[in-house]
Design a protein around this motif. Structure first.
Motif, PDB file in Angstrom:
ATOM      1  N   LEU A 185       0.860  -1.194   0.000  1.00 53.57           N
ATOM      2  CA  LEU A 185       0.000   0.000   0.000  1.00 53.57           C
ATOM      3  C   LEU A 185       0.895   1.242   0.000  1.00 53.57           C
ATOM      4  CD1 LEU A 185      -2.911  -0.675   2.540  1.00 53.57           C
ATOM      5  CD2 LEU A 185      -2.944  -0.880   0.049  1.00 53.57           C
ATOM      6  N   GLN A 186       0.542   2.197  -0.855  1.00 57.88           N
ATOM      7  CA  GLN A 186       1.249   3.472  -0.864  1.00 57.88           C
ATOM      8  C   GLN A 186       0.607   4.380   0.185  1.00 57.88           C
ATOM      9  OE1 GLN A 186       3.793   3.564  -2.765  1.00 57.88           O
ATOM     10  NE2 GLN A 186       3.336   1.807  -4.072  1.00 57.88           N
ATOM     11  N   ALA A 322      -6.299 -11.085  -1.968  1.00 49.43           N
ATOM     12  CA  ALA A 322      -6.036  -9.731  -1.479  1.00 49.43           C
ATOM     13  C   ALA A 322      -4.968  -9.045  -2.328  1.00 49.43           C
ATOM     14  CB  ALA A 322      -5.590  -9.788  -0.021  1.00 49.43           C
ATOM     15  N   ALA A 323      -3.936  -9.788  -2.681  1.00 47.66           N
ATOM     16  CA  ALA A 323      -2.867  -9.211  -3.506  1.00 47.66           C
ATOM     17  C   ALA A 323      -3.407  -8.767  -4.861  1.00 47.66           C
ATOM     18  CB  ALA A 323      -1.729 -10.219  -3.679  1.00 47.66           C
ATOM     19  N   GLN A 328      -0.986  -2.436  -4.345  1.00 44.14           N
ATOM     20  CA  GLN A 328      -0.655  -1.357  -5.275  1.00 44.14           C
ATOM     21  C   GLN A 328       0.706  -1.564  -5.930  1.00 44.14           C
ATOM     22  OE1 GLN A 328      -1.167   1.940  -2.512  1.00 44.14           O
ATOM     23  NE2 GLN A 328      -3.240   2.321  -3.265  1.00 44.14           N
ATOM     24  N   ASP A 329       1.252  -2.766  -5.775  1.00 43.24           N
ATOM     25  CA  ASP A 329       2.519  -3.090  -6.433  1.00 43.24           C
ATOM     26  C   ASP A 329       2.213  -3.687  -7.805  1.00 43.24           C
ATOM     27  OD1 ASP A 329       5.292  -3.517  -6.780  1.00 43.24           O
ATOM     28  OD2 ASP A 329       5.044  -5.611  -6.214  1.00 43.24           O
ATOM     29  N   ARG A 333       0.997  -7.605  -8.540  1.00 48.19           N
ATOM     30  CA  ARG A 333      -0.457  -7.670  -8.345  1.00 48.19           C
ATOM     31  C   ARG A 333      -1.114  -8.720  -9.242  1.00 48.19           C
ATOM     32  NH1 ARG A 333      -1.842  -2.235  -8.869  1.00 48.19           N
ATOM     33  NH2 ARG A 333      -1.838  -2.540 -11.116  1.00 48.19           N
ATOM     34  N   ASN A 334      -0.663  -8.814 -10.478  1.00 48.00           N
ATOM     35  CA  ASN A 334      -1.284  -9.744 -11.427  1.00 48.00           C
ATOM     36  C   ASN A 334      -0.721 -11.158 -11.325  1.00 48.00           C
ATOM     37  OD1 ASN A 334      -2.906  -7.687 -12.473  1.00 48.00           O
ATOM     38  ND2 ASN A 334      -1.314  -7.049 -13.902  1.00 48.00           N
ATOM     39  N   ASN A 335       0.172 -11.358 -10.365  1.00 48.67           N
ATOM     40  CA  ASN A 335       0.752 -12.692 -10.157  1.00 48.67           C
ATOM     41  C   ASN A 335       0.494 -13.160  -8.734  1.00 48.67           C
ATOM     42  OD1 ASN A 335       2.164 -14.975 -11.047  1.00 48.67           O
ATOM     43  ND2 ASN A 335       4.117 -14.178 -10.300  1.00 48.67           N
TER      44      ASN A 335
END
Length: 455
Positions: A185-186, A322-323, A328-329, A333-335
């Motif tokens: 999270l940013q 959740a990932a 927000q990485d 995120r897509n993996n």
């Protein structure tokens, strides 16, 4: 596992320059040229400081270091000369990432940023500036080597054949490896902080338009420490070598006397000035400011992540879900949050390959465990972010087997093939390169590449 030869040299020669300016030669001579390779001189000070730096690295020499080290420097000069002939370039982003990696490595090894500054008797900014050119040269060497070895491939049969009859004591030991998932999270930066950064950049633009030097202001205020030392200059780069937002604005600049609008990139906020265009490459200078992340924003982001971690532990949803939805990485995120290892293009890391903040947490975790939230500064952006991690798997150190460690063994065979190609190239390049070595620096030496000494 064996590391790329070029990165070892980058570290060696970075340490050479960082070691300081005092030279303690074999014969108390302040300095002299001991080798000449092509039109490049190798100084006794370079060799002596590299030898001293090897103490820091814990390196052991199987031959006289006054023979080994200058030969290693000479090999680098061969690759750099060819890189110049072949117009090999590296991006500013690549240089920054390598400098960040090396700086973090020194801090981790020495203990703290303050101890690093004390050890090298330089400020962090001075250390980074020294590392910058070494990193640039090291990356050029790496790209030149990659070009020379091309796309070497080996088959499973070749890998099995290579290891089939090898004695047991020559079978490689695979260090402990881990797979790590991450949710990022940013921290939310207050709007007033962003507006303050933009206000300061607008003030710098006004000052430049009234006649003040962009370069001077960049040196004084830019938070890109590396380019700030050079007045904000970023060397000639192609569009793909720059942050997309930065590139879109920079390549549209036409007048070197004008300052760009404010640009937001993943690194922060910039103003840009054109220096020169050459075809599809551009040289610019910039001032970078990064909004300050207030402590309360970090606390809130960490609390949010701790709440997410509790929900995962209570089986409300999985870490992977959740990932995919909350993290927000963009790189993970897509993996399902799985962290990729850029060194081997897999998801497996040796502990020293992980970012230091993550390695420190993961080292004490059990497989399947989820950490408490913590703050880290990624090398790529240099901006604080809050994370939780899950230890997906841990494979303890062991003797390699084809069944369990094929990818590692394949890489060993590939590395051997690459070394053979580079070895052959070096020996051929020697034949066509002028080399002069002072008599006392060669008479007792057995070089790895005998072609340095020409009859």
């Amino acid at each position: 596992m064996k590391k790329c030869m070029n990165f070892k040299f980058v570290v060696l020669f970075a340490l050479t320059l960082l070691a300081g300016s005092t030279v303690y030669g074999q014969d108390n001579v302040i300095d002299e040229v001991v080798w000449v390779v092509g039109d490049e001189a190798i100084l006794k000070s370079e060799v002596e400081e590299a030898r001293m730096s090897a103490l820091f690295d814990g390196r052991k020499f199987d031959r006289d270091p006054y023979c080994v080290i200058p030969e290693e420097i000479a090999v680098q000069k061969l690759f750099l000369h060819q890189a110049a002939l072949d117009s090999i370039e590296v991006s500013e982003n690549e240089v920054i990432q390598r400098v960040d990696y090396m700086t973090n490595m020194y801090i981790a090894n020495i203990g703290s940023r303050e101890k690093m500054e004390e050890y090298f008797n330089k400020t962090s900014s001075q250390i980074r500036e020294t590392l910058r050119e070494n990193a640039r040269e090291g990356l050029k060497v790496q790209k030149m080597q990659q070009k020379l070895v091309g796309e070497i491939k080996v088959t499973p049969a070749e890998v099995r054949r290579y290891f089939k009859n090898r004695p047991q004591d020559s079978i490689p030991y695979i260090p402990t490896q881990v797979e790590v998932q991450i949710i990022t999270l940013q921290p939310k930066i207050p709007l007033e902080e962003i507006e303050d950064v933009k206000k300061r950049l607008r003030e710098y633009t006004d000052r430049i338009n009234k006649g003040e030097s962009f370069s001077m202001l960049a040196r004084m205020y830019s938070e890109d420490r590396g380019s700030a030392m050079r007045g904000g200059e970023i060397e000639f780069s192609g569009r793909g070598m720059l942050d997309p937002a930065y590139a879109n604005v920079a390549f549209n600049l036409q007048d070197p006397n004008k300052v760009s609008k404010i640009v937001e990139s993943e690194y922060g906020f910039h103003i840009i000035q054109l220096i020169e265009k050459r075809g599809d490459r551009i040289k610019t200078r910039h001032i970078l400011l990064k909004p300050h992340v207030p402590e309360e924003a970090l606390t809130a982001a960490n609390a949010r992540l701790d709440s997410i971690a509790d929900d995962i532990r209570n089986n409300k949803f999985s870490f992977e879900e959740a990932a995919s939805v909350l993290s927000q990485d963009k790189d993970t995120r897509n993996n399902h949050g799985l962290l990729p290892n850029p060194n081997n293009n897999t998801s497996k890391f040796e502990m020293q390959e992980l970012p230091p903040e993550i390695a420190k947490v993961v080292d004490k975790m059990k497989v399947g465990e989820i950490s408490e939230a913590f703050t880290m500064i990624p090398q790529k952006t240099g901006k604080e972010e809050c994370v939780i991690v899950k230890l997906k798997s841990r494979t303890n150190g062991h003797k390699a087997t084809i069944a369990d460690d094929y990818q590692n063994l394949k890489e060993i065979v590939l590395e051997k093939r690459r070394d053979e190609v580079l070895d052959k190239w070096i020996r051929e390049k020697q034949k066509h390169t002028y080399v002069r070595i002072k008599d006392e620096w060669k008479k007792n030496c057995t070089f790895k590449y005998p072609g340095w000494v020409k009859e």
